[in-house]
Design a protein around this motif. Structure first.
Motif, PDB file in Angstrom:
ATOM      1  N   HIS A   1      59.871  24.356 -14.235  1.00 54.16           N
ATOM      2  CA  HIS A   1      58.570  23.738 -14.423  1.00 54.16           C
ATOM      3  C   HIS A   1      57.487  24.795 -14.584  1.00 54.16           C
ATOM      4  CE1 HIS A   1      60.952  20.638 -12.392  1.00 54.16           C
ATOM      5  NE2 HIS A   1      60.198  19.788 -13.051  1.00 54.16           N
ATOM      6  N   ILE A   2      56.385  24.363 -15.139  1.00 59.06           N
ATOM      7  CA  ILE A   2      55.146  25.135 -15.121  1.00 59.06           C
ATOM      8  C   ILE A   2      54.249  24.401 -14.133  1.00 59.06           C
ATOM      9  CG2 ILE A   2      53.053  25.723 -16.385  1.00 59.06           C
ATOM     10  CD1 ILE A   2      55.221  27.523 -17.262  1.00 59.06           C
ATOM     11  N   LEU A   3      53.780  25.111 -13.129  1.00 59.30           N
ATOM     12  CA  LEU A   3      52.871  24.543 -12.140  1.00 59.30           C
ATOM     13  C   LEU A   3      51.474  25.046 -12.462  1.00 59.30           C
ATOM     14  CD1 LEU A   3      52.321  23.018  -9.483  1.00 59.30           C
ATOM     15  CD2 LEU A   3      52.752  25.175  -8.288  1.00 59.30           C
ATOM     16  N   VAL A   4      50.567  24.116 -12.708  1.00 60.28           N
ATOM     17  CA  VAL A   4      49.175  24.465 -12.964  1.00 60.28           C
ATOM     18  C   VAL A   4      48.370  24.021 -11.763  1.00 60.28           C
ATOM     19  CG1 VAL A   4      47.182  24.149 -14.463  1.00 60.28           C
ATOM     20  CG2 VAL A   4      49.468  24.193 -15.444  1.00 60.28           C
ATOM     21  N   GLU A   5      47.662  24.970 -11.184  1.00 64.30           N
ATOM     22  CA  GLU A   5      46.762  24.680 -10.078  1.00 64.30           C
ATOM     23  C   GLU A   5      45.346  24.922 -10.591  1.00 64.30           C
ATOM     24  OE1 GLU A   5      49.418  26.063  -6.303  1.00 64.30           O
ATOM     25  OE2 GLU A   5      48.504  27.635  -7.537  1.00 64.30           O
ATOM     26  N   ALA A   6      44.526  23.887 -10.532  1.00 62.42           N
ATOM     27  CA  ALA A   6      43.157  23.978 -11.019  1.00 62.42           C
ATOM     28  C   ALA A   6      42.196  23.725  -9.858  1.00 62.42           C
ATOM     29  CB  ALA A   6      42.913  22.970 -12.133  1.00 62.42           C
ATOM     30  N   GLU A   7      41.395  24.724  -9.553  1.00 64.23           N
ATOM     31  CA  GLU A   7      40.312  24.545  -8.592  1.00 64.23           C
ATOM     32  C   GLU A   7      39.123  24.043  -9.391  1.00 64.23           C
ATOM     33  OE1 GLU A   7      39.387  27.915  -6.116  1.00 64.23           O
ATOM     34  OE2 GLU A   7      41.521  28.387  -5.887  1.00 64.23           O
ATOM     35  N   VAL A   8      38.681  22.832  -9.055  1.00 64.27           N
ATOM     36  CA  VAL A   8      37.643  22.167  -9.840  1.00 64.27           C
ATOM     37  C   VAL A   8      36.455  21.846  -8.944  1.00 64.27           C
ATOM     38  CG1 VAL A   8      37.134  20.183 -11.328  1.00 64.27           C
ATOM     39  CG2 VAL A   8      39.456  21.106 -11.251  1.00 64.27           C
ATOM     40  N   PRO A   9      35.246  22.291  -9.335  1.00 63.93           N
ATOM     41  CA  PRO A   9      34.067  21.866  -8.584  1.00 63.93           C
ATOM     42  C   PRO A   9      33.901  20.356  -8.747  1.00 63.93           C
ATOM     43  CG  PRO A   9      33.478  23.493 -10.269  1.00 63.93           C
ATOM     44  CD  PRO A   9      34.919  23.162 -10.441  1.00 63.93           C
TER      45      PRO A   9
END
Length: 185
Positions: A98-106
């Motif tokens: 898998h590709i794990l995308v972690e997005a920190e979003v305001p």
């Protein structure tokens, strides 16, 4: 009798993957203001990230095309649902198949509700039945915005989760995209 020489051996078309099976692929940070002003470049950003993440795979064009679709949906959701200021931070990791995308979003109150609702919908017992029902009927406004993320979950088998820090002004959205087993989809 001839003895084969090094020059007689056909070169391999692709070197073995340079990236390990697990680990960081790429990260990207951008301001909310810059991201919002340059929204028309979203597809270019999604394509760049997908090509980079697929560069060392057996079929990079095929993987890049699929990942570009995934990343574009994610970027579109973030574009529509983020706080007014701050920085968006994305980390792309390869984790087994898998590709794990972690997005920190305001976030603000409205965008926090959106992400909580989208993850709740994606993690219900039968999201595919719910998704089909929504496509056949008028979709409520709260659900319509979430359809892109939900499509990633129900059609492609992505897994969505969020975690919110105690400060409440940002959240971490994690999406696990299928990568090597896309042939089975």
């Amino acid at each position: 009798m001839s003895v084969s020489k090094q020059a007689d051996i056909a070169p391999t078309l692709r070197p073995p993957p340079a990236l390990p099976a697990d680990g960081m692929v790429i990260s990207a940070n951008f301001s909310v203001g810059g991201f919002s002003k340059r929204w028309n470049h979203c597809h270019q950003l999604a394509n760049f990230l997908a090509r980079y993440a697929s560069a060392n795979e057996d079929d990079p064009e095929r993987h890049a095309t699929l990942l570009s679709t995934f990343f574009n949906e994610l970027l579109e959701a973030i574009y529509r649902n983020h706080g007014a200021t701050g920085e968006i931070k994305m980390r792309f990791r390869k984790k087994q198949n898998h590709i794990l995308v972690e997005a920190e979003v305001p976030i603000n109150e409205q965008s926090a509700k959106f992400y909580n609702h989208a993850v709740q919908l994606a993690n219900q017992p039968d999201p595919m039945a719910w998704y089909r029902e929504q496509l056949e009927h008028d979709v409520p406004d709260d659900d319509a915005q979430a359809l892109g993320l939900l499509e990633l979950a129900v059609v492609y088998g992505s897994k969505l989760s969020i975690s919110e820090p105690t400060s409440g002004d940002w959240l971490l959205l994690a999406i696990q995209f299928p990568f090597t087993e896309v042939e089975e989809l």
